[in-house]
Write a protein that holds these residues in place. Structure first.
Motif, PDB file in Angstrom:
ATOM      1  N   GLY A   1       0.855  -1.185   0.000  1.00 54.91           N
ATOM      2  CA  GLY A   1       0.000   0.000   0.000  1.00 54.91           C
ATOM      3  C   GLY A   1       0.889   1.233   0.000  1.00 54.91           C
ATOM      4  N   THR A   2       0.783   2.049  -1.063  1.00 56.66           N
ATOM      5  CA  THR A   2       1.633   3.251  -1.124  1.00 56.66           C
ATOM      6  C   THR A   2       0.778   4.515  -1.088  1.00 56.66           C
TER       7      THR A   2
ATOM      8  N   VAL B   1       0.169   6.790   4.121  1.00 54.46           N
ATOM      9  CA  VAL B   1       0.921   6.111   5.186  1.00 54.46           C
ATOM     10  C   VAL B   1       2.029   5.215   4.620  1.00 54.46           C
TER      11      VAL B   1
ATOM     12  N   ALA C   1      -0.168  -1.576   4.828  1.00 54.55           N
ATOM     13  CA  ALA C   1      -0.549  -0.150   4.968  1.00 54.55           C
ATOM     14  C   ALA C   1      -1.638   0.222   3.959  1.00 54.55           C
TER      15      ALA C   1
ATOM     16  N   THR D   1      -8.436   1.229   5.088  1.00 52.81           N
ATOM     17  CA  THR D   1      -9.500   0.548   5.851  1.00 52.81           C
ATOM     18  C   THR D   1     -10.716   1.479   5.873  1.00 52.81           C
TER      19      THR D   1
ATOM     20  N   HIS E   1      -9.403  -5.003   2.020  1.00 51.00           N
ATOM     21  CA  HIS E   1      -8.052  -4.825   1.443  1.00 51.00           C
ATOM     22  C   HIS E   1      -6.998  -5.508   2.323  1.00 51.00           C
TER      23      HIS E   1
ATOM     24  N   GLU F   1      -2.582 -12.955   0.080  1.00 56.20           N
ATOM     25  CA  GLU F   1      -1.441 -12.943  -0.850  1.00 56.20           C
ATOM     26  C   GLU F   1      -0.144 -13.263  -0.120  1.00 56.20           C
TER      27      GLU F   1
ATOM     28  N   LYS G   1       0.156  -1.549   9.788  1.00 56.06           N
ATOM     29  CA  LYS G   1       0.261  -0.080   9.917  1.00 56.06           C
ATOM     30  C   LYS G   1      -1.119   0.516   9.730  1.00 56.06           C
TER      31      LYS G   1
ATOM     32  N   LYS H   1     -13.891   8.176  10.074  1.00 53.42           N
ATOM     33  CA  LYS H   1     -14.059   6.709   9.969  1.00 53.42           C
ATOM     34  C   LYS H   1     -13.629   6.001  11.257  1.00 53.42           C
TER      35      LYS H   1
ATOM     36  N   ARG I   1     -10.738  13.953   1.339  1.00 52.83           N
ATOM     37  CA  ARG I   1     -11.694  12.987   1.885  1.00 52.83           C
ATOM     38  C   ARG I   1     -12.426  13.594   3.085  1.00 52.83           C
TER      39      ARG I   1
HETATM   40  P1  NAD Z   1      -4.715   5.469   0.967  1.00 51.66           P
HETATM   41  O1  NAD Z   1      -6.100   5.217   0.523  1.00 51.66           O
HETATM   42  O2  NAD Z   1      -4.075   6.788   0.693  1.00 51.66           O
HETATM   43  O3  NAD Z   1      -3.734   4.351   0.380  1.00 51.66           O
HETATM   44  C1  NAD Z   1      -3.999   2.967   0.408  1.00 51.66           C
HETATM   45  C2  NAD Z   1      -3.226   2.332  -0.741  1.00 51.66           C
HETATM   46  O4  NAD Z   1      -3.348   0.911  -0.646  1.00 51.66           O
HETATM   47  C3  NAD Z   1      -3.762   2.699  -2.124  1.00 51.66           C
HETATM   48  O5  NAD Z   1      -2.692   3.226  -2.911  1.00 51.66           O
HETATM   49  C4  NAD Z   1      -4.291   1.385  -2.688  1.00 51.66           C
HETATM   50  O6  NAD Z   1      -4.141   1.277  -4.094  1.00 51.66           O
HETATM   51  C5  NAD Z   1      -3.426   0.389  -1.951  1.00 51.66           C
HETATM   52  N1  NAD Z   1      -3.991  -0.969  -1.917  1.00 51.66           N
HETATM   53  C6  NAD Z   1      -5.256  -1.340  -1.590  1.00 51.66           C
HETATM   54  N2  NAD Z   1      -5.385  -2.678  -1.680  1.00 51.66           N
HETATM   55  C7  NAD Z   1      -4.171  -3.170  -2.048  1.00 51.66           C
HETATM   56  C8  NAD Z   1      -3.656  -4.474  -2.296  1.00 51.66           C
HETATM   57  N3  NAD Z   1      -4.440  -5.549  -2.184  1.00 51.66           N
HETATM   58  N4  NAD Z   1      -2.361  -4.604  -2.657  1.00 51.66           N
HETATM   59  C9  NAD Z   1      -1.585  -3.506  -2.784  1.00 51.66           C
HETATM   60  N5  NAD Z   1      -2.009  -2.243  -2.565  1.00 51.66           N
HETATM   61  C10 NAD Z   1      -3.282  -2.084  -2.198  1.00 51.66           C
HETATM   62  O7  NAD Z   1      -4.729   5.188   2.537  1.00 51.66           O
HETATM   63  P2  NAD Z   1      -3.879   5.923   3.683  1.00 51.66           P
HETATM   64  O8  NAD Z   1      -4.446   7.276   3.948  1.00 51.66           O
HETATM   65  O9  NAD Z   1      -2.428   5.763   3.404  1.00 51.66           O
HETATM   66  O10 NAD Z   1      -4.272   5.003   4.941  1.00 51.66           O
HETATM   67  C11 NAD Z   1      -3.840   3.672   5.044  1.00 51.66           C
HETATM   68  C12 NAD Z   1      -4.162   3.160   6.427  1.00 51.66           C
HETATM   69  O11 NAD Z   1      -3.433   3.916   7.413  1.00 51.66           O
HETATM   70  C13 NAD Z   1      -5.639   3.294   6.828  1.00 51.66           C
HETATM   71  O12 NAD Z   1      -5.996   2.220   7.641  1.00 51.66           O
HETATM   72  C14 NAD Z   1      -5.658   4.593   7.627  1.00 51.66           C
HETATM   73  O13 NAD Z   1      -6.724   4.635   8.541  1.00 51.66           O
HETATM   74  C15 NAD Z   1      -4.323   4.532   8.342  1.00 51.66           C
HETATM   75  N6  NAD Z   1      -3.770   5.833   8.720  1.00 51.66           N
HETATM   76  C16 NAD Z   1      -3.869   6.894   7.860  1.00 51.66           C
HETATM   77  C17 NAD Z   1      -3.307   8.118   8.227  1.00 51.66           C
HETATM   78  C18 NAD Z   1      -3.411   9.312   7.298  1.00 51.66           C
HETATM   79  O14 NAD Z   1      -3.121  10.427   7.769  1.00 51.66           O
HETATM   80  N7  NAD Z   1      -3.788   9.148   6.049  1.00 51.66           N
HETATM   81  C19 NAD Z   1      -2.644   8.251   9.456  1.00 51.66           C
HETATM   82  C20 NAD Z   1      -2.540   7.133  10.281  1.00 51.66           C
HETATM   83  C21 NAD Z   1      -3.110   5.928   9.903  1.00 51.66           C
END
Ligand code: NAD
Length: 438
Positions: free
Chosen positions: A7-8, A11, A83, A86, A98, A105, A119, A269, A334
């Protein structure tokens, strides 16, 4: 040491990039192939201050690789971070599709011992679900490979994510054995030379800590928003009240800034998810439910002020909007309060001219061609009957009020983040409406 980050998004990309900065070999995976193509050439698909130079430097050093092939990423990795997103499910719970897809996998591909660390923000019990999912896949192929689980919730703030990751206030690690704890400690060693703590705990406590932290922060926001609304009714000034209570060291002054409600990809969320987790177990989180209700109200406060200023008749009124992202220094829209306001104004027949320094492209995905995307902040107020400041980007703090007055149809400002001085605006010939300001 080699690790994989799956997940890129905001986070995963920050996590992978910052670990590579310490000399670790990192392979980042995403199923979004366009994103991976961009990243391979050093292009950062999100706006996050300070990320690009570190990313480019580590790509050049060969320590930071990107792929869509999870198998390629996890071979020889000591730790695999999950990462992925969710998002909220229809019933408010965190949707784990996810996370569990990634777990399957991993189970299909690992060939040697590894630590799998979450994460992503996930409810208590998710590490167990991941463990079972991986084990089921290993059993299917009669694999003797062993693995351990760790919970490593992330506390970075979008807009300051690199700084937060490189110099964290604390690191939370949930493990169920010493060996896993040692692997995680070694990985985080370079980030805690400032003596900030790595807090080891059991996995369930680590998973809950993340939700408890976000629920607490959301509570402070909803609390101060309610006090600000009360100030509006009573004729008091929330800035005075805020300073008054913030100087009490038991309360402190951080995170008690009133505004148009919290948004973003986390608080809404995560608040929903913790309410659902407790509810499923027969326990009602009364305080947190009230926090959510107060926030739903707050997201409409600026709309209600505009609506009442124009005597309920917004048809054909032009409103200039400054700021589209849910907070400054990010392009993330968002659950943005600004987008919520825009939708309500459009539904009431208003015409929108909007500007944001970084979030226009993201906003277009939500507001499409329903609004005019201005070339700069002044273009956004051309012919406007009012301006609403919705995201407190630095460049909005000291605008040229004279220029604005010349461009606007009528000089009215709704300050959804309380960044302006009402007296100064009055001197410049503007009518001013903040939140809880005299
Ligand atoms: P995001 O939506 O920006 O990124 C998620 C990435 O995961 C996407 O690029 C998506 O293509 C990829 N992905 C999904 N399914 C996949 C798979 N099967 N294989 C490979 N890649 C896959 O999400 P985010 O904002 O980075 O948040 C990720 C997690 O971290 C969430 O649970 C969120 O609650 C938590 N979080 C987010 C923040 C924040 O500030 N954004 C801070 C702390 C925690």
């Amino acid at each position: 040491m080699k690790i994989a980050v799956i997940g890129t998004g905001y986070v995963g990309l920050v996590t992978g990039t910052c670990f590579s900065e310490t000399g670790v070999n990192v392979v980042c995976v995403d199923k979004d192939t366009d994103k991976i193509l961009k990243l391979k050439t050093g292009q950062v698909p999100i706006f996050e201050p300070g990320l690009e130079p570190i990313l480019k430097r580590n790509i050049e050093k060969g320590r930071l690789l990107f792929t869509s092939d999870i198998k390629e990423a996890i071979v020889d990795s000591e730790v695999i971070f999950i990462a992925v997103g969710t998002p909220p499910g229809e019933d408010g719970s965190a949707d784990l599709k996810h996370v569990l897809a990634v777990a399957s996998e991993i189970g299909q591909e690992i060939t040697g011992y590894v630590v799998v660390a979450t994460k992503s923000t996930v409810p208590v019990g998710t590490a167990e679900k991941i463990r079972k999912t991986i084990q089921t896949e290993l059993d299917k192929r009669n694999s003797p490979v062993s693995f351990d689980m760790a919970s490593n919730p992330e506390f970075l703030k979008e807009g300051a994510a690199v700084e937060d990751f490189l110099r964290p206030e604390r690191i939370i690690i949930g493990v169920d054995n010493e060996k896993t704890g040692e692997t995680m400690r070694r990985l985080y060693q370079p980030f805690v030379l400032n003596n900030h703590p790595v807090l080891f705990m059991d996995i369930a406590s680590a998973e809950l800590t993340k939700y408890a932290a976000n629920a607490m922060l959301a509570t402070r926001i909803s609390f101060i928003n309610e006090m600000a609304n009360l100030c509006d009714i009573l004729g008091a000034d929330i800035n005075m009240v805020r300073r008054g209570i913030g100087s009490d060291s038991r309360i402190g002054s951080k995170f008690i800034y009133p505004g148009s409600g919290y948004g973003g990809s986390c608080f809404p969320k995560d608040v929903k998810a913790i309410i659902k987790t407790a509810g499923d177990l027969g326990y009602e989180l009364n305080v947190i439910k009230a926090v959510e209700k107060a926030n739903d109200f707050q997201k409409n406060v600026i709309f209600n002020k505009i609506h009442s200023y124009f005597d309920g008749s917004l048809k054909g009124k032009t409103i200039g909007i400054w700021g589209l992202s849910f907070k400054p220094k990010t392009d993330d829209t968002r659950e943005s309060s600004s987008i919520h306001l825009i939708n309500r104004l459009i539904d009431s027949g208003a015409v929108i001219r909007a500007y944001d320094p970084e979030a226009m492209e993201e906003a277009k995905k939500q507001t499409g061609d329903k609004i005019y995307y201005a070339t700069d902040q002044y273009d956004a107020v051309k012919g406007a009957d009012a301006m609403a400041l919705m995201t407190e980007w630095a460049e909005f703090h000291l605008p040229d009020f004279k220029k604005m007055a010349d461009l606007m149809n009528s000089n009215v400002i709704f300050d959804g983040r309380n960044i302006y001085d009402p007296a100064e605006l009055q001197r410049n010939g503007f009518e001013y409406f903040g939140i809880g300001r005299r």
